[in-house]
Design a protein around this motif. Sequence first.
Motif, PDB file in Angstrom:
ATOM      1  N   ARG A   1       0.964   4.827   7.840  1.00  0.00           N
ATOM      2  CA  ARG A   1       0.224   5.686   8.767  1.00  0.00           C
ATOM      3  C   ARG A   1      -0.474   6.834   8.036  1.00  0.00           C
ATOM      4  O   ARG A   1      -1.342   7.486   8.581  1.00  0.00           O
ATOM      5  CB  ARG A   1       1.178   6.261   9.824  1.00  0.00           C
ATOM      6  CG  ARG A   1       1.780   5.179  10.716  1.00  0.00           C
ATOM      7  CD  ARG A   1       2.736   5.759  11.723  1.00  0.00           C
ATOM      8  NE  ARG A   1       3.884   6.396  11.095  1.00  0.00           N
ATOM      9  CZ  ARG A   1       4.854   6.996  11.758  1.00  0.00           C
ATOM     10  NH1 ARG A   1       4.814   7.070  13.063  1.00  0.00           N
ATOM     11  NH2 ARG A   1       5.886   7.528  11.126  1.00  0.00           N
ATOM     12  N   PHE A   2      -0.023   7.098   6.793  1.00  0.00           N
ATOM     13  CA  PHE A   2      -0.538   8.266   6.081  1.00  0.00           C
ATOM     14  C   PHE A   2      -1.328   7.929   4.816  1.00  0.00           C
ATOM     15  O   PHE A   2      -2.222   8.670   4.431  1.00  0.00           O
ATOM     16  CB  PHE A   2       0.624   9.201   5.713  1.00  0.00           C
ATOM     17  CG  PHE A   2       1.474   9.565   6.892  1.00  0.00           C
ATOM     18  CD1 PHE A   2       0.993  10.464   7.845  1.00  0.00           C
ATOM     19  CD2 PHE A   2       2.717   9.016   7.074  1.00  0.00           C
ATOM     20  CE1 PHE A   2       1.752  10.793   8.944  1.00  0.00           C
ATOM     21  CE2 PHE A   2       3.487   9.339   8.176  1.00  0.00           C
ATOM     22  CZ  PHE A   2       3.012  10.232   9.117  1.00  0.00           C
ATOM     23  N   ILE A   3      -0.944   6.836   4.149  1.00  0.00           N
ATOM     24  CA  ILE A   3      -1.665   6.458   2.919  1.00  0.00           C
ATOM     25  C   ILE A   3      -2.052   4.979   2.995  1.00  0.00           C
ATOM     26  O   ILE A   3      -1.559   4.248   3.855  1.00  0.00           O
ATOM     27  CB  ILE A   3      -0.836   6.725   1.631  1.00  0.00           C
ATOM     28  CG1 ILE A   3       0.518   5.995   1.673  1.00  0.00           C
ATOM     29  CG2 ILE A   3      -0.636   8.207   1.406  1.00  0.00           C
ATOM     30  CD1 ILE A   3       1.301   6.082   0.379  1.00  0.00           C
ATOM     31  N   SER A   4      -2.913   4.544   2.086  1.00  0.00           N
ATOM     32  CA  SER A   4      -3.371   3.155   2.129  1.00  0.00           C
ATOM     33  C   SER A   4      -2.222   2.203   1.778  1.00  0.00           C
ATOM     34  O   SER A   4      -1.275   2.584   1.091  1.00  0.00           O
ATOM     35  CB  SER A   4      -4.533   2.955   1.151  1.00  0.00           C
ATOM     36  OG  SER A   4      -4.065   3.010  -0.177  1.00  0.00           O
ATOM     37  N   ILE A   5      -2.346   0.968   2.277  1.00  0.00           N
ATOM     38  CA  ILE A   5      -1.306  -0.042   2.025  1.00  0.00           C
ATOM     39  C   ILE A   5      -1.153  -0.299   0.533  1.00  0.00           C
ATOM     40  O   ILE A   5      -0.038  -0.445   0.029  1.00  0.00           O
ATOM     41  CB  ILE A   5      -1.664  -1.372   2.700  1.00  0.00           C
ATOM     42  CG1 ILE A   5      -1.696  -1.217   4.218  1.00  0.00           C
ATOM     43  CG2 ILE A   5      -0.664  -2.443   2.347  1.00  0.00           C
ATOM     44  CD1 ILE A   5      -2.001  -2.513   4.910  1.00  0.00           C
ATOM     45  N   THR A   6      -2.273  -0.353  -0.168  1.00  0.00           N
ATOM     46  CA  THR A   6      -2.231  -0.646  -1.605  1.00  0.00           C
ATOM     47  C   THR A   6      -1.381   0.395  -2.337  1.00  0.00           C
ATOM     48  O   THR A   6      -0.521   0.033  -3.146  1.00  0.00           O
ATOM     49  CB  THR A   6      -3.660  -0.656  -2.191  1.00  0.00           C
ATOM     50  OG1 THR A   6      -4.483  -1.489  -1.386  1.00  0.00           O
ATOM     51  CG2 THR A   6      -3.664  -1.152  -3.602  1.00  0.00           C
ATOM     52  N   ARG A   7      -1.624   1.667  -2.036  1.00  0.00           N
ATOM     53  CA  ARG A   7      -0.855   2.725  -2.713  1.00  0.00           C
ATOM     54  C   ARG A   7       0.601   2.694  -2.306  1.00  0.00           C
ATOM     55  O   ARG A   7       1.509   2.823  -3.138  1.00  0.00           O
ATOM     56  CB  ARG A   7      -1.474   4.088  -2.411  1.00  0.00           C
ATOM     57  CG  ARG A   7      -2.708   4.315  -3.243  1.00  0.00           C
ATOM     58  CD  ARG A   7      -3.442   5.546  -2.811  1.00  0.00           C
ATOM     59  NE  ARG A   7      -2.575   6.722  -2.846  1.00  0.00           N
ATOM     60  CZ  ARG A   7      -2.726   7.773  -2.060  1.00  0.00           C
ATOM     61  NH1 ARG A   7      -3.677   7.780  -1.153  1.00  0.00           N
ATOM     62  NH2 ARG A   7      -1.938   8.801  -2.175  1.00  0.00           N
ATOM     63  N   SER A   8       0.832   2.511  -0.994  1.00  0.00           N
ATOM     64  CA  SER A   8       2.205   2.472  -0.491  1.00  0.00           C
ATOM     65  C   SER A   8       2.992   1.310  -1.117  1.00  0.00           C
ATOM     66  O   SER A   8       4.130   1.481  -1.569  1.00  0.00           O
ATOM     67  CB  SER A   8       2.172   2.330   1.029  1.00  0.00           C
ATOM     68  OG  SER A   8       3.462   2.209   1.517  1.00  0.00           O
ATOM     69  N   THR A   9       2.351   0.118  -1.142  1.00  0.00           N
ATOM     70  CA  THR A   9       3.017  -1.072  -1.699  1.00  0.00           C
ATOM     71  C   THR A   9       3.301  -0.883  -3.184  1.00  0.00           C
ATOM     72  O   THR A   9       4.392  -1.216  -3.665  1.00  0.00           O
ATOM     73  CB  THR A   9       2.147  -2.329  -1.461  1.00  0.00           C
ATOM     74  OG1 THR A   9       1.878  -2.445  -0.065  1.00  0.00           O
ATOM     75  CG2 THR A   9       2.843  -3.586  -1.935  1.00  0.00           C
ATOM     76  N   SER A  10       2.328  -0.329  -3.898  1.00  0.00           N
ATOM     77  CA  SER A  10       2.514  -0.135  -5.343  1.00  0.00           C
ATOM     78  C   SER A  10       3.644   0.853  -5.628  1.00  0.00           C
ATOM     79  O   SER A  10       4.496   0.609  -6.490  1.00  0.00           O
ATOM     80  CB  SER A  10       1.216   0.368  -5.975  1.00  0.00           C
ATOM     81  OG  SER A  10       0.203  -0.570  -5.789  1.00  0.00           O
ATOM     82  N   ILE A  11       3.660   1.972  -4.887  1.00  0.00           N
ATOM     83  CA  ILE A  11       4.721   2.982  -5.109  1.00  0.00           C
ATOM     84  C   ILE A  11       6.092   2.402  -4.753  1.00  0.00           C
ATOM     85  O   ILE A  11       7.050   2.554  -5.502  1.00  0.00           O
ATOM     86  CB  ILE A  11       4.424   4.269  -4.303  1.00  0.00           C
ATOM     87  CG1 ILE A  11       3.173   4.966  -4.838  1.00  0.00           C
ATOM     88  CG2 ILE A  11       5.612   5.236  -4.358  1.00  0.00           C
ATOM     89  CD1 ILE A  11       2.635   6.096  -3.963  1.00  0.00           C
ATOM     90  N   SER A  12       6.162   1.710  -3.613  1.00  0.00           N
ATOM     91  CA  SER A  12       7.473   1.181  -3.194  1.00  0.00           C
ATOM     92  C   SER A  12       7.943   0.021  -4.082  1.00  0.00           C
ATOM     93  O   SER A  12       9.130  -0.295  -4.108  1.00  0.00           O
ATOM     94  CB  SER A  12       7.442   0.752  -1.725  1.00  0.00           C
ATOM     95  OG  SER A  12       6.636  -0.379  -1.573  1.00  0.00           O
TER      96      SER A  12
END
Lengths: 143, 146
Positions: B92-103
């Motif tokens: 809801r706050f950041i792009s999926i690409t960034r979220s997936t990469s960080i997680s």
Amino acid sequence: MSQWRGQVEATLSSVCFGIAPIFAKKGLMSGLHPFHGGLIANGTALVIMIFFAFFSGQMRGWESIKKYGLFFAILSGICNSVALVSFFWAMSIGKVALVVPITCTYPLFTMLVAYFSIRESEVIDRFTVIGTLLIVIGVILTI
Amino acid sequence: MSFSILLSVVTALAWGIQSIFLKKAMRDIPLTSAILISLIINFFVLVFLIGVSAEKGFSVFIDISGPIYFYFMVAGFLNYLLGRGLYYSSFRFISITRSTSISSTYPMISVAFAIIVLGEKLALHQLIGIGLTLSGTYLLMMRGKR
């Protein structure tokens, strides 16, 4: 602020994803089949989630759920299940040293599909591409 | 290409695109409902798989000891509920690409655990890997700060 919130949530999810296998490994050391362990783990989360949804009043909104949202939530669940089955299948017939690094490339698929399917809400610039590549290569080297 | 490699690619692809479907779903339904639907589907798939493939079927659950149940329950709470809840919420706050990469940096936690608790020492390639992962995470996070 919301940028940081999203990053903190993603980082905390990484911590949860990192700690969970330690407990799962301890459970699997008993010789239990991964599917049985997976069902206990998934069942626990499901029961807690049903209680949470019920007591927070979110179950009442289910009849108003739009078909579009439901369709994609089901697709997401199916993808999760396909990943689960293919992962265990690959692990049972292939070498762990080969299977695990390949499966760790999933952020690249997310980036690629996101670029083509939800371009309007995804900002994929060179920083995102380089950052994602560094993480994927780094994770593969660490395993 | 061997069958195990093909299955591994399918796993990565399915893991990779499930978050995109979920992001699309979250435009119309609340996060709780999206997680619940995903958990229900996973649950029935596992029930089906145990029914058709596992040797002893469901009778195994009677013989499992309390501590083993506990380990998997904690794993389920951390992975399927807390981990996924936070991961999907971050969309809801950041792009999926960034979220997936960080997680996806979670192996670092296992490495930290291995060093701190088990006293293991790291090989050179692992140290390089940690450096690359941290650099990538820093780059993605600083991208969010701009």
